[in-house]
Design an enzyme around this catalytic site. Sequence first.
Site, mmCIF file in Angstrom:
data_model
loop_
_atom_site.group_PDB
_atom_site.id
_atom_site.type_symbol
_atom_site.label_atom_id
_atom_site.label_comp_id
_atom_site.label_asym_id
_atom_site.label_seq_id
_atom_site.Cartn_x
_atom_site.Cartn_y
_atom_site.Cartn_z
ATOM 1 N N CYS A 80 0.815 -1.219 0.000
ATOM 2 C CA CYS A 80 0.000 0.000 0.000
ATOM 3 C C CYS A 80 0.847 1.268 0.000
ATOM 4 C CB CYS A 80 -0.930 0.001 1.205
ATOM 5 S SG CYS A 80 -1.912 -1.499 1.358
ATOM 6 N N GLY A 115 -14.502 -9.800 -4.456
ATOM 7 C CA GLY A 115 -14.732 -9.197 -3.143
ATOM 8 C C GLY A 115 -13.781 -9.724 -2.094
ATOM 9 N N ARG A 187 -22.478 -4.815 10.273
ATOM 10 C CA ARG A 187 -22.099 -6.230 10.354
ATOM 11 C C ARG A 187 -20.744 -6.425 11.041
ATOM 12 N NH1 ARG A 187 -19.096 -9.253 6.893
ATOM 13 N NH2 ARG A 187 -19.230 -7.772 5.177
ATOM 14 N N CYS A 198 -14.109 -0.402 8.751
ATOM 15 C CA CYS A 198 -13.077 -0.911 7.852
ATOM 16 C C CYS A 198 -13.202 -0.180 6.514
ATOM 17 C CB CYS A 198 -13.257 -2.407 7.615
ATOM 18 S SG CYS A 198 -13.425 -3.408 9.116
ATOM 19 N N CYS A 199 -12.077 0.174 5.926
ATOM 20 C CA CYS A 199 -12.155 0.865 4.637
ATOM 21 C C CYS A 199 -12.698 -0.083 3.571
ATOM 22 C CB CYS A 199 -10.789 1.410 4.233
ATOM 23 S SG CYS A 199 -9.570 0.166 3.761
#
Length: 378
Positions: A80, A115, A187, A198-199
């Site tokens: 990243c 995903g 969730r 969470c991103c």
Amino acid sequence: MKQPMITGVGITDFGRFPELTEESMAQSAILDALSDAGLAISDIQAFYCGNVFGAMLPGQRVLRELHAAGGAVYNVDNACSGGATALNLALQALKAGQYDTVLVFGMDHLSSLGGGPLPLGQRDWNNKRGMIMPALYAMRARRYMQDHDVRPETLADISVKNRKHGLLNPIAKFAKLATREEILASRPVAEPLTLLQCCPAVVDGAAALVLSTRPSRGTAKPVRVLASVVQSGIFETAPVDMTEAEITARAARLAYEQAGVGPGDLSLLEVHDAFTISELLYYEALGLCARGDAARLLESGATALGGRVPVNPSGGLLAKGHPPGATGVAQIVEVCEQLQGRAGARQVNGARIGLTQVTGGGIWGVDHAACSIHILSL
């Protein structure tokens, strides 16, 4: 030694665009950056590309349709932190006089991967056992909450803040308001982290920068890079405090020394808030507050727009999403626009000095594999 300046910036929307390719998104960002700098692609002597999940030779794949003149292309994968690392390398070449005008860009197209969380190398035994990023940060959150008597509501408030910021950023296509209660009720992912802490993991986007040691032809004032630091994680051979972001603290010390500034001089920060707990830990590692005081800093309003030192006025990764190769470059674009007074509704008043911080993880046995920190000023 010549002083490089950022003379042009470009960025695409960050969202889910399955009909596009990472090449086309990067081309759009590059053309915008060139226009902003008042240059043509023929003026660029070298290209630095940050990319994580694309195919081989990502930079060349982007540039072939832009009819680049065949100059050097450097492809950088540092997880990243790749886009920010590409910027660090470009700055070194400019300062050495190897080039006088270069272009840095980063992109990733995660829609094409499907995903779920970002895929990690399965040769690392912790990854095999399920120690993926959400699990790791959940452990950090649990430990930090226990050590410093922090409530789950505090973590949720990071997401509330950054989502409010993101609504003011036209490129942040995932940005939606959410209350503390909605965030906590979303969730479960890994206790205590819920989905809205969470991103977004499936995001596409690209960003680009033009840097030069020549006089700028653009209309916006050029931005100076006061510090550019890249550090790697240290292999841990003994138990460590997982709530201490050691690599970020180490990189920050080097960056402050290089820039001749301290945390109290910063007008704004863009940090790697992949999870809500991340931002709290980075407040401390970057010197915005003492160990254990991050929750109080957040609750004071100091890190929100209008506060003393806004953190993630762009909305951060929580509101924009996180195409890894693009994130580090996108952070620089945001700080440049803030310093130039071009940030619109999210403008930080009187912005003078900005800091960006982005990490790269995914290897068992280190805090993070990489960390890049930049400090910018007009």
